[in-house]
Design a protein around this motif. Structure first.
Motif, PDB file in Angstrom:
ATOM      1  N   LEU A 130      15.213   0.385  31.061  1.00 51.85           N
ATOM      2  CA  LEU A 130      15.550   1.578  31.835  1.00 51.85           C
ATOM      3  C   LEU A 130      15.188   2.895  31.144  1.00 51.85           C
ATOM      4  O   LEU A 130      14.753   3.838  31.815  1.00 51.85           O
ATOM      5  CB  LEU A 130      17.035   1.573  32.190  1.00 51.85           C
ATOM      6  N   ILE A 131      15.390   3.015  29.844  1.00 47.49           N
ATOM      7  CA  ILE A 131      15.093   4.284  29.161  1.00 47.49           C
ATOM      8  C   ILE A 131      13.608   4.635  29.279  1.00 47.49           C
ATOM      9  O   ILE A 131      13.277   5.770  29.668  1.00 47.49           O
ATOM     10  CB  ILE A 131      15.580   4.262  27.699  1.00 47.49           C
ATOM     11  N   PRO A 132      12.672   3.711  28.990  1.00 51.36           N
ATOM     12  CA  PRO A 132      11.258   4.078  29.202  1.00 51.36           C
ATOM     13  C   PRO A 132      10.933   4.436  30.650  1.00 51.36           C
ATOM     14  O   PRO A 132      10.162   5.365  30.913  1.00 51.36           O
ATOM     15  CB  PRO A 132      10.493   2.827  28.751  1.00 51.36           C
ATOM     16  N   GLU A 133      11.541   3.723  31.602  1.00 56.63           N
ATOM     17  CA  GLU A 133      11.313   4.041  33.017  1.00 56.63           C
ATOM     18  C   GLU A 133      11.810   5.444  33.348  1.00 56.63           C
ATOM     19  O   GLU A 133      11.113   6.214  34.024  1.00 56.63           O
ATOM     20  CB  GLU A 133      12.022   3.026  33.919  1.00 56.63           C
ATOM     21  N   LEU A 134      13.015   5.782  32.880  1.00 54.44           N
ATOM     22  CA  LEU A 134      13.577   7.107  33.155  1.00 54.44           C
ATOM     23  C   LEU A 134      12.769   8.205  32.477  1.00 54.44           C
ATOM     24  O   LEU A 134      12.574   9.279  33.057  1.00 54.44           O
ATOM     25  CB  LEU A 134      15.038   7.163  32.704  1.00 54.44           C
ATOM     26  N   ALA A 135      12.296   7.949  31.268  1.00 54.44           N
ATOM     27  CA  ALA A 135      11.466   8.942  30.582  1.00 54.44           C
ATOM     28  C   ALA A 135      10.198   9.213  31.388  1.00 54.44           C
ATOM     29  O   ALA A 135       9.800  10.376  31.553  1.00 54.44           O
ATOM     30  CB  ALA A 135      11.134   8.466  29.171  1.00 54.44           C
ATOM     31  N   ALA A 136       9.589   8.162  31.907  1.00 57.76           N
ATOM     32  CA  ALA A 136       8.375   8.336  32.717  1.00 57.76           C
ATOM     33  C   ALA A 136       8.698   9.062  34.025  1.00 57.76           C
ATOM     34  O   ALA A 136       7.970   9.979  34.425  1.00 57.76           O
ATOM     35  CB  ALA A 136       7.742   6.980  32.997  1.00 57.76           C
ATOM     36  N   GLU A 137       9.792   8.677  34.698  1.00 58.82           N
ATOM     37  CA  GLU A 137      10.172   9.303  35.971  1.00 58.82           C
ATOM     38  C   GLU A 137      10.446  10.790  35.821  1.00 58.82           C
ATOM     39  O   GLU A 137      10.133  11.576  36.721  1.00 58.82           O
ATOM     40  CB  GLU A 137      11.438   8.646  36.526  1.00 58.82           C
ATOM     41  N   THR A 138      11.061  11.178  34.709  1.00 65.03           N
ATOM     42  CA  THR A 138      11.471  12.569  34.524  1.00 65.03           C
ATOM     43  C   THR A 138      10.420  13.411  33.811  1.00 65.03           C
ATOM     44  O   THR A 138      10.594  14.625  33.695  1.00 65.03           O
ATOM     45  CB  THR A 138      12.788  12.643  33.725  1.00 65.03           C
ATOM     46  N   GLY A 139       9.377  12.786  33.309  1.00 62.06           N
ATOM     47  CA  GLY A 139       8.362  13.512  32.561  1.00 62.06           C
ATOM     48  C   GLY A 139       8.839  13.952  31.189  1.00 62.06           C
ATOM     49  O   GLY A 139       8.331  14.925  30.627  1.00 62.06           O
ATOM     50  N   ALA A 140       9.805  13.236  30.640  1.00 60.06           N
ATOM     51  CA  ALA A 140      10.357  13.601  29.334  1.00 60.06           C
ATOM     52  C   ALA A 140       9.307  13.459  28.238  1.00 60.06           C
ATOM     53  O   ALA A 140       8.466  12.564  28.273  1.00 60.06           O
ATOM     54  CB  ALA A 140      11.562  12.716  29.009  1.00 60.06           C
ATOM     55  N   THR A 141       9.388  14.369  27.274  1.00 56.66           N
ATOM     56  CA  THR A 141       8.514  14.290  26.096  1.00 56.66           C
ATOM     57  C   THR A 141       9.269  13.733  24.893  1.00 56.66           C
ATOM     58  O   THR A 141       8.657  13.412  23.884  1.00 56.66           O
ATOM     59  CB  THR A 141       7.960  15.683  25.739  1.00 56.66           C
ATOM     60  N   SER A 142      10.599  13.639  25.020  1.00 57.75           N
ATOM     61  CA  SER A 142      11.410  13.076  23.945  1.00 57.75           C
ATOM     62  C   SER A 142      12.660  12.442  24.536  1.00 57.75           C
ATOM     63  O   SER A 142      13.069  12.769  25.653  1.00 57.75           O
ATOM     64  CB  SER A 142      11.783  14.149  22.924  1.00 57.75           C
ATOM     65  N   VAL A 143      13.245  11.534  23.749  1.00 61.15           N
ATOM     66  CA  VAL A 143      14.480  10.864  24.140  1.00 61.15           C
ATOM     67  C   VAL A 143      15.443  10.979  22.963  1.00 61.15           C
ATOM     68  O   VAL A 143      15.061  10.759  21.811  1.00 61.15           O
ATOM     69  CB  VAL A 143      14.242   9.378  24.484  1.00 61.15           C
ATOM     70  N   HIS A 144      16.697  11.317  23.267  1.00 57.97           N
ATOM     71  CA  HIS A 144      17.705  11.544  22.219  1.00 57.97           C
ATOM     72  C   HIS A 144      18.956  10.742  22.516  1.00 57.97           C
ATOM     73  O   HIS A 144      19.368  10.630  23.672  1.00 57.97           O
ATOM     74  CB  HIS A 144      18.056  13.036  22.151  1.00 57.97           C
TER      75      HIS A 144
END
Length: 124
Positions: free
Chosen positions: A80-94
């Motif tokens: 889920l975290i990689p999917e959400l990062a891709a969906e939101t266009g995130a450049t970082s995850v914390h």
């Protein structure tokens, strides 16, 4: 503007939250909570789920009062975290680390997976 995905875990607070502070330094923050149903965690009991529901409701209200919205998911964070990062266009995850048996290794695998896609990871 750069976006950071902030993964709330047990630290369902906006005050004195190192992962939140680091995410805010990146730019816009997309907050997420995942009811972790991965193979490395024990299912929660009724009392824990009652507490979690109340705490997530309070956190969502705090975020909404600041113009943000908490994203809720359930399942395996490794997916889920990689999917959400891709969906939101995130450049970082914390996120703030947990020290339960098996979770550090799982989080290490997640960090490696995110780094392989070019995302930076902040763990506290």
């Amino acid at each position: 503007m750069r976006t950071a995905l902030l993964w709330f875990r047990r630290d369902l607070r906006l005050v004195d939250n190192p992962a939140l502070c680091a995410a805010l330094a990146v730019g816009a923050v997309t907050p997420v909570y995942i009811l972790d149903e991965g193979p490395d965690v024990r299912p929660q009991g009724a009392a824990s789920l009652w507490w979690l529901n109340r705490s997530l409701s309070a956190l969502a209200a705090d975020l909404q009062s600041r113009g943000s919205q908490l994203i809720l998911r359930r399942g395996d964070p490794l997916r889920l975290i990689p999917e959400l990062a891709a969906e939101t266009g995130a450049t970082s995850v914390h996120w703030n680390d947990l020290f339960d048996p098996g979770l550090k290794e799982r989080d290490d695998r997640l960090e490696a997976r995110l780094a392989a896609t070019g995302l930076s990871v902040g763990r506290w």
